[in-house]
Design an enzyme around this catalytic site. Structure first.
Site, PDB file in Angstrom:
ATOM      1  N   VAL A   1     -18.278  31.799 -43.656  1.00  0.00           N
ATOM      2  CA  VAL A   1     -19.079  33.006 -43.525  1.00  0.00           C
ATOM      3  C   VAL A   1     -19.092  33.430 -42.064  1.00  0.00           C
ATOM      4  O   VAL A   1     -19.334  32.615 -41.179  1.00  0.00           O
ATOM      5  CB  VAL A   1     -20.520  32.777 -44.013  1.00  0.00           C
ATOM      6  CG1 VAL A   1     -21.274  34.085 -44.033  1.00  0.00           C
ATOM      7  CG2 VAL A   1     -20.521  32.145 -45.388  1.00  0.00           C
TER       8      VAL A   1
ATOM      9  N   GLY B   1     -21.251  30.075 -40.882  1.00  0.00           N
ATOM     10  CA  GLY B   1     -21.382  29.010 -41.868  1.00  0.00           C
ATOM     11  C   GLY B   1     -20.053  28.618 -42.435  1.00  0.00           C
ATOM     12  O   GLY B   1     -19.065  29.360 -42.358  1.00  0.00           O
TER      13      GLY B   1
ATOM     14  N   ASP C   1     -26.063  26.128 -57.787  1.00  0.00           N
ATOM     15  CA  ASP C   1     -25.762  25.650 -56.443  1.00  0.00           C
ATOM     16  C   ASP C   1     -26.965  25.895 -55.547  1.00  0.00           C
ATOM     17  O   ASP C   1     -26.847  26.318 -54.402  1.00  0.00           O
ATOM     18  CB  ASP C   1     -24.530  26.377 -55.885  1.00  0.00           C
ATOM     19  CG  ASP C   1     -23.946  25.629 -54.703  1.00  0.00           C
ATOM     20  OD1 ASP C   1     -23.135  26.225 -53.987  1.00  0.00           O
ATOM     21  OD2 ASP C   1     -24.321  24.470 -54.489  1.00  0.00           O
TER      22      ASP C   1
ATOM     23  N   LYS D   1     -18.166  36.869 -46.199  1.00  0.00           N
ATOM     24  CA  LYS D   1     -17.825  35.578 -46.782  1.00  0.00           C
ATOM     25  C   LYS D   1     -16.366  35.604 -47.173  1.00  0.00           C
ATOM     26  O   LYS D   1     -15.929  36.413 -47.997  1.00  0.00           O
ATOM     27  CB  LYS D   1     -18.712  35.339 -48.006  1.00  0.00           C
ATOM     28  CG  LYS D   1     -18.605  33.946 -48.537  1.00  0.00           C
ATOM     29  CD  LYS D   1     -19.766  33.668 -49.478  1.00  0.00           C
ATOM     30  CE  LYS D   1     -19.585  32.314 -50.112  1.00  0.00           C
ATOM     31  NZ  LYS D   1     -20.594  32.030 -51.087  1.00  0.00           N
TER      32      LYS D   1
ATOM     33  N   GLY E   1     -18.418  26.255 -45.767  1.00  0.00           N
ATOM     34  CA  GLY E   1     -18.699  25.401 -46.909  1.00  0.00           C
ATOM     35  C   GLY E   1     -17.413  24.893 -47.498  1.00  0.00           C
ATOM     36  O   GLY E   1     -16.340  25.035 -46.915  1.00  0.00           O
TER      37      GLY E   1
ATOM     38  N   ALA F   1     -15.823  28.295 -48.763  1.00  0.00           N
ATOM     39  CA  ALA F   1     -15.824  29.579 -48.067  1.00  0.00           C
ATOM     40  C   ALA F   1     -16.273  29.422 -46.640  1.00  0.00           C
ATOM     41  O   ALA F   1     -16.856  28.419 -46.243  1.00  0.00           O
ATOM     42  CB  ALA F   1     -16.783  30.539 -48.780  1.00  0.00           C
TER      43      ALA F   1
END
Lengths: 215, 1135
Positions: free
Chosen positions: B827, B820, B957, B850, B822, B825
């Site tokens: 992951v 992932g 969030d 992360k 974002g 960050a």
């Protein structure tokens, strides 16, 4: 003179090509028309001025290609007498339809031994004057007829399997991938003759025998 | 091609005559004798040429005779012989119809009651052949069933199934096959095989259609049934698909093989002469109309072939499992109210027209107006442009924007019994009120808009009537003395209206207009309407009317727009507010509330109904002083209401001190803004500390009891009415003694929770390095190694597949891949190196690492740990997934990790993916999550958020990406609200607390400003720049639920008719539980800025109640969903 064998060879080659090609399309058409394989597995091709359906199923294609290879060889050796497409009930094995393509070879033109002097004396049969176009048209007619046969052929609602039988000269050996078989005639069948076509060397006659379900 | 021409007799032609006639030959199931066919064709050709009929067939005649005498033993056999003969002889259309069909029909008919033939295959075949020639074979099949003919023959079911399939009635076809199998029809194997191939075709069909996006998956095989087909494509059982799309189907052969009814040749009447056939007609048979009688048991006789063919119109048949398509357009939820929308384009266009049209009839005012002599442009061309002019009637196509609850036609009648439209009534009333001259008044009636979206604006036409009936002279007085003599009554009745609850929430979009009294006077309309409402004769809550008028006025006041053409003043309230700037402007105005500069506007905002009652109390017959004060520099608009200075002062004062409730029967209850009034009739209510009264809208309207209206800042529309039985919320141990209203903005301590400096300071103070699980890595190379490893696995490739080993601190990880990314960050998935070599128990297996900025990593770590401390034990399961097992701080020198640059959080890997993955799995297939499953997830989500709110954390969030799926346990029992079996281990887990806010770090009156999170999940307050607390989460929950329901991001808009209540833009589907969702969305989207957590538990209970009976369904749905997702992964569709 020396060209004669060569030209004859070419003629034979050419004719054989026609015939084998025709067989391919004819068999495909029958398989399509009679619903032996699902219609989705066929695709339309343009040939002979009409659209013909050929199978896109790989295994079937492979099989047909192999058989026709063999047929081609036999034709080149003038061994083939008949090619028969048999449709049989998948479960019972009984023949329900039998499509027969008789092959008549003009022996004079295909003799491997160059003994064609005897024929070379201008005994041109009308076959030799066939143009490409005419051959095409004749083949087209047969293919069309196969489609038209729906008017009298019974509905095949059972699952069918098909087989290709080749009638050859008694002398020729049975190749490995084939086995001897019985003619698989249709019992109590009705026979219908279809059109024929001929090339310079070969004449192919088509016919179908089938069973009517007269209740 | 050779043509078969009777004249030519080429060999080929003769021999292959059948070939050219192939299109005309009816293919027989059993095949034909080719030769006979050929002969027949030739014969027909010749016959056709010669123009003779072919009726000299002795054999045929003989056969007919034999068949019809009915003396032989085997009638059926005779018939069959005849049929066979004629079939052979007459293969093509015309002859066939002439000869064969009657034979079939006759045979079928005659023998239909013969028991011995009922299961005779030959007889059935006759019927099938007959059906094949018929226009409507469906009836034949039904008839056969009624007569129990051929019901044990596979042929029947095969033929019927095939026919239905051709007609696209797939469900019915399926039925038939199944029935046949049930009935053990012979030969069973053949039937089974046919059924199998049918099913195979169906599967392919559905696949094709799902791919082409025509249907959702759950429509399955059913075809929509369309209405109003054209004659051509009409068919009776099962609609034609093509007609649904408007494409005409080509004429297909009729009977068993085609869907549409072809044109049928006129039967020759010569039948009668042949062989002594009798013609069956209706009267004789008493045949019922085909298709009308679906009770096959009562079928005596099938209508004759000819008779049936006469039927040209499609009959309504019984619902055979088809579906009626809904229009693909979105259907708005039909509700009680009729929301009438105003098109801004229409507005503008008509405004222009109104402004420019002089001589047009439209510009001349309505007939009424003209009749009243008020709106005659010939007299006063400037009529509409002066202040105080009557309202120009709305152009066609313009509609005022209002909500109606009930329309009473009687209300529309004027005094003379003439029917008027609302505009006229209103305009007339207004004209009478204001007259054509300018009066510098700001009229006191506040524009009342019940801000509850649920309260429909009653179109109280009684008011209109009253208005109209009023003596013209009386009205102006009333206008000026708006409260006048009515004031008294007003005060009394104020209680039964919802005055208290009315908050003057204006349409904020309208900047003040430098308009004359026109709008101001327009405002009088509402007031006088309100004064009417005060009439004791009228009891129902009336204040709704003003809103209607409010809108009307704005329509009427359109011409008052600036030269600049800013008509934004009178915007639809449904404008989606999404610009911060606009809101900033407005809010700044709001904050200068005291100055009378923008008095009118401002007055609106702060005033409420209380103004009027207050005035009522004051009761001075002349409220003019008040308005007069303001009139000077006042910008008065249509919804201006005048707040007396005392009022204003009082209001401000009270906002700073506890409200002293004047209700005598208060009983010392502390009423806060979210105090909810429980209607008296709820006696056996157990109210505990987290009881929340879900507003039952009806009851909200008439809450009894409150006496003199006091100037509460009754902003909360949820019925802040102090009643003796008020239910209180004592959810949090705040100072309950302070009756907290929503504090004025000035009160809130506005804090930016994402302030980095503040965060840093805080983190430093925590001395994280002392914590267990926090590893500080001072090696300068670590950060780089990590970055390299990250890049490597992100790119993929062989090296990445094996895993890249990285040592952080003392622990070695093997990076497997990136899962992932974002804003802050990245992951990665990794394993412990030690695990990679051996498999040890007690290891979660895979971890999610992360990698982000140290600050956020630290914060996340802190929040996670705090949550762990504060949450009750049962809740920990949900947050365990977010608990980092370690925090690595890299890149710094400091031993305490203060200056670390990078932080790596090691958390357990959620192998089931996130809610976003679930969503994607649906979207990928073009499907949507079932409503019940959405409810399940909503329940889970609400529970989670409730927990963390209870722990004082605002996640800030929330989004599907941050909701991990849990799918633990093997006990798949039915779901129930108390989560039996493994259900407690299933559901969601909240992760990613990087933006979380710990409320306990801030004072009570803190509210937050600032922006966080993904675009689509920013709450309304964030969008408007207003302060927020829990709304961040509530909105996000609503948005997430919306995503699940609709598969798209939520957009909000102002609920029409209100000024600060929001709702989602997309309407709810009709077949959903709309009431439930409305409540949920409304609650989630309209939370106040408050220090008490929102009542998510009550929403969850609401949902759970609805789900009570669905436990099994939920289990199944979840199982299917899980399976589907795995399937997709296996098929390689993911990533």
């Amino acid at each position: 003179m020396s060209t004669e064998p060569a030209s004859k060879a070419i003629a034979l080659r050419g004719s054989t090509d026609h015939v084998v090609e025709f067989f391919g399309y004819a068999v495909n058409s029958v398989l399509y028309q009679r619903g032996v394989y699902p219609p989705e597995s066929f695709e339309r091709k343009s040939k002979y001025g009409i659209g013909v359906m050929v199978t896109s199923e790989p295994k079937l294609r492979e099989y047909l290609v192999n058989v026709l290879e063999r047929v081609d060889q036999w034709l080149m050796e003038s061994d083939l007498r008949k090619l028969v497409l048999v449709l049989a009930d998948a479960r019972t094995g009984a023949t329900v339809e039998r499509w027969a393509f008789d092959v008549q070879t003009d022996g004079s033109k295909t003799r491997r031994d160059g003994e064609n002097a005897g024929d070379a004396n201008g005994e041109e049969t009308m076959k030799t004057e066939k143009t490409e176009k005419e051959i095409m048209q004749e083949i087209q007619a047969i293919i069309r007829q196969i489609t038209a046969s729906v008017s009298f052929l019974p509905l095949l609602d059972r699952e069918c399997a098909f087989e290709l039988l080749a009638y050859t000269d008694k002398e020729s050996a049975t190749p490995d991938e084939c086995e001897e078989s019985d003619p698989k005639y249709v019992r109590d069948g009705v026979e219908m003759r279809l059109r024929s076509f001929s090339t310079k060397i070969h004449k192919i006659e088509a016919g179908v025998s089938y069973k009517t379900d007269d209740a | 091609m050779n043509r078969c021409d009777g004249r030519k007799h080429n060999d080929g032609d003769v021999e292959f005559a059948w070939e050219t006639a192939k299109e005309n030959v009816q293919p027989l199931r059993g095949g034909r004798d080719g030769r006979a066919l050929n002969d027949a064709v030739l014969r027909e050709a010749r016959a056709g040429m010669r123009g003779e009929g072919d009726d000299d067939d002795a054999e045929k005649a003989a056969l007919w005779a034999r068949a019809t005498t009915g003396t032989s033993d085997d009638a059926l056999g005779d018939w069959c012989a005849l049929i066979k003969h004629v079939e052979r002889k007459y293969p093509t259309g015309n002859g066939r119809e002439r000869e064969v069909v009657p034979a079939l029909e006759r045979c079928a008919r005659e023998l239909q009651d013969e028991a011995r033939y009922k299961e005779d295959a030959r007889y059935l075949r006759v019927w099938i052949k007959y059906a094949d020639c018929c226009a409507e074979p469906g009836d034949i099949f039904k008839f056969l069933r009624a007569k129990e003919i051929g019901q044990r023959q596979a042929l029947y079911y095969e033929a019927y199934g095939a026919f239905l399939e051709i007609r696209h009635a797939y469900g019915a076809a399926n039925e038939q096959y199944e029935r046949g199998i049930e009935m053990r029809a012979e030969p069973l194997d053949r039937l089974r095989a046919s059924y199998a191939s049918f099913q195979h075709r169906m599967v392919r069909r559905t696949q094709k259609r799902v791919e082409s996006g025509e249907i959702d998956e759950d429509q399955g095989e059913e075809i929509a049934r369309s209405f109003g087909d054209t004659l051509k494509t009409r068919s009776r059982t099962g609609g034609a698909v093509s007609s649904r799309r408007g494409a005409a189907q080509p004429e297909a052969p009729r009977g068993l093989s085609g869907p549409s009814r072809g044109a049928l040749a006129e039967p020759s009447t010569s039948n009668a002469q042949e062989g002594g056939l009798e013609i069956y007609d209706d009267a004789e048979n008493g045949a019922p109309t085909p298709g009308a009688n679906t009770e096959t048991a009562r079928w005596e006789n099938l209508g004759s072939y000819r008779e049936m063919r006469k039927e040209n119109s499609a009959q309504a048949t019984s619902w055979n499992g088809q579906r009626a398509t809904q229009s693909k357009r979105k259907v708005t939820v039909p509700s009680d109210e009729i929301t009438v929308y105003e098109d801004t384009e229409c507005l503008n266009a008509s405004d222009v027209k109104a402004a420019t049209a002089r001589g047009s009839s439209r510009g001349q005012g309505s007939l009424r107006q003209r009749a009243d002599g008020k709106a005659d442009l010939s007299r006063d061309p400037m009529l509409y442009h002066k202040s105080g002019a009557p309202v120009p009637p709305l152009a066609p196509g313009e509609r005022p924007k209002t909500l109606y609850r009930a329309f009473k036609p009687a209300d529309l009648r004027s005094a003379d019994g003439e029917e008027m439209c609302y505009e006229e009534l209103r305009a007339a009333a207004w004209v009478r009120a204001n007259g054509p001259t300018r009066r510098p008044r700001a009229f006191p009636g506040p524009i009342i808009e019940p801000a509850e979206g649920d309260h429909e604006m009653d179109m109280d036409i009684e008011d209109d009537d009253m208005n109209v009936h009023e003596d013209a002279s009386a009205l102006p007085q009333l206008a000026t003395r708006s409260t006048g003599d009515r004031a008294g009554t007003l005060a009394q009745t104020a209680s039964d209206t919802k005055d208290e609850e009315f908050v003057s929430k204006r349409s904020y979009v309208a900047p003040p207009l430098p308009v004359g009294s026109r709008s101001g006077s327009c405002a009088s309309e509402p007031s006088e309407a309100r004064s009417k409402t005060a009439d004791p004769a009228e009891n129902s809550p009336k204040a709704k009317r003003p809103t209607l008028e409010n809108k009307k006025v704005s329509a009427g006041a359109r011409w008052t727009a600036d030269e600049g053409g800013t008509r934004s003043a009178i915007q639809d309230p449904t404008m989606t507010i999404c610009t911060k700037e606009a809101w900033g402007d407005i809010m700044s105005m709001f904050s200068d509330s005291v100055a009378p500069g923008d008095g009118g506007y401002d007055a609106d905002l702060s005033a409420d109904d209380a103004a009027r009652p207050k005035k009522g109390v004051a009761s001075a017959p002349a409220p003019t002083p008040t308005p007069a004060e303001d009139s000077g520099s006042l910008c008065v608009r249509e919804d201006t209401c005048v707040l007396s200075k005392e009022m204003l002062a009082a209001r401000l004062a009270e906002s700073r001190r506890p409200v002293e409730l004047r209700e005598p029967n208060d009983n010392g209850l502390f009423v806060r803004e979210d105090t909810v009034a429980i209607p008296k009739n709820l006696t056996s209510l157990s109210i505990c500390e987290d009881t929340e009264c879900i507003p039952n809208f009806a009851s909200m309207v008439t809450t009894p009891g409150s006496a003199a209206p006091a100037p509460h800042s009754a902003r909360r529309v949820k019925g802040l009415k102090s009643t003796p039985t008020a239910g209180l919320r004592e959810a949090t141990p705040k100072n309950a003694s302070t009756a907290k209203k929503r504090p004025a903005l000035a009160q809130l301590q506005l804090i930016n929770p994402f302030n980095e400096q503040a965060m840093d300071e805080h983190l430093t103070s925590l001395a994280l390095s002392a914590e267990t699980d926090v590893h500080i890595d001072n090696k300068s190379s670590s950060a780089l190694t990590l970055a390299d490893a990250a890049k490597c696995v992100s790119k993929g490739g062989k090296r990445a597949a094996a895993g890249v080993a990285v040592t952080l601190g003392d622990i070695s990880y093997v990076f497997k891949g990136r899962i992932g990314e974002g804003a802050h960050a990245e992951v990665y998935e990794a394993e412990l190196e030690s695990k990679a070599r051996t498999s040890s128990e007690g290891d979660v297996g895979a971890y999610a690492l992360k990698v982000q900025e140290a600050r956020y990593a630290k914060w996340e770590f802190v929040v996670a740990r705090r949550l762990l401390e504060r949450l009750p034990a049962e809740a920990s399961a949900a947050v365990n997934w977010a608990q980092p097992t370690a925090l690595h701080l890299l890149g710094g020198r400091d031993l305490a990790g203060e200056d670390a640059t990078m932080g790596v959080l090691v958390m357990p890997f959620g192998e089931h993916g996130t809610l976003q993955d679930v969503l994607n799995s649906y979207l990928r297939e073009g499907k949507q999550m079932h409503e019940t499953l959405v409810m399940y997830y909503a329940v889970e989500l609400l529970r989670l958020v409730e927990w963390i709110h209870g722990a004082g954390i605002v996640h800030a969030d929330l989004k599907p990406d941050n909701l991990l799926l849990r799918n633990g346990g093997d006990d798949w029992c039915d779901w129930a609200p108390h989560r039996p079996g493994s259900w407690a281990e299933k559901g969601l887990a909240l992760i990613d607390y990087g933006r979380a806010i710990d409320l306990l770090m801030f004072p009570e009156e803190a509210a937050f400003v600032g922006d966080a999170g993904a675009e689509a999940f920013r709450c309304v307050e964030m969008m408007q720049g207003k302060p927020w607390t829990y709304q961040a989460d509530c909105y996000a929950i609503a948005s997430t639920i919306h995503c699940l329901l609709y598969g798209s991001y939520m957009e909000v808009e102002l609920t029409p008719g209100t000024t600060n209540t929001y709702r989602q833009r997309q309407p709810l589907r009709r077949y959903w539980k709309t009431e439930l969702w409305e409540v949920i969305f409304d609650r989630l989207l309209n939370q106040p800025t408050d220090s008490t957590p929102p009542p998510l538990g009550s929403l969850r209970s609401l949902l759970e109640e609805q789900m009570r009976g669905e436990g099994q369904n939920i289990r199944k749905l979840l199982m299917h969903q899980t399976i589907d997702m795995y399937q997709q992964i296996r098929d390689g569709k993911v990533k």
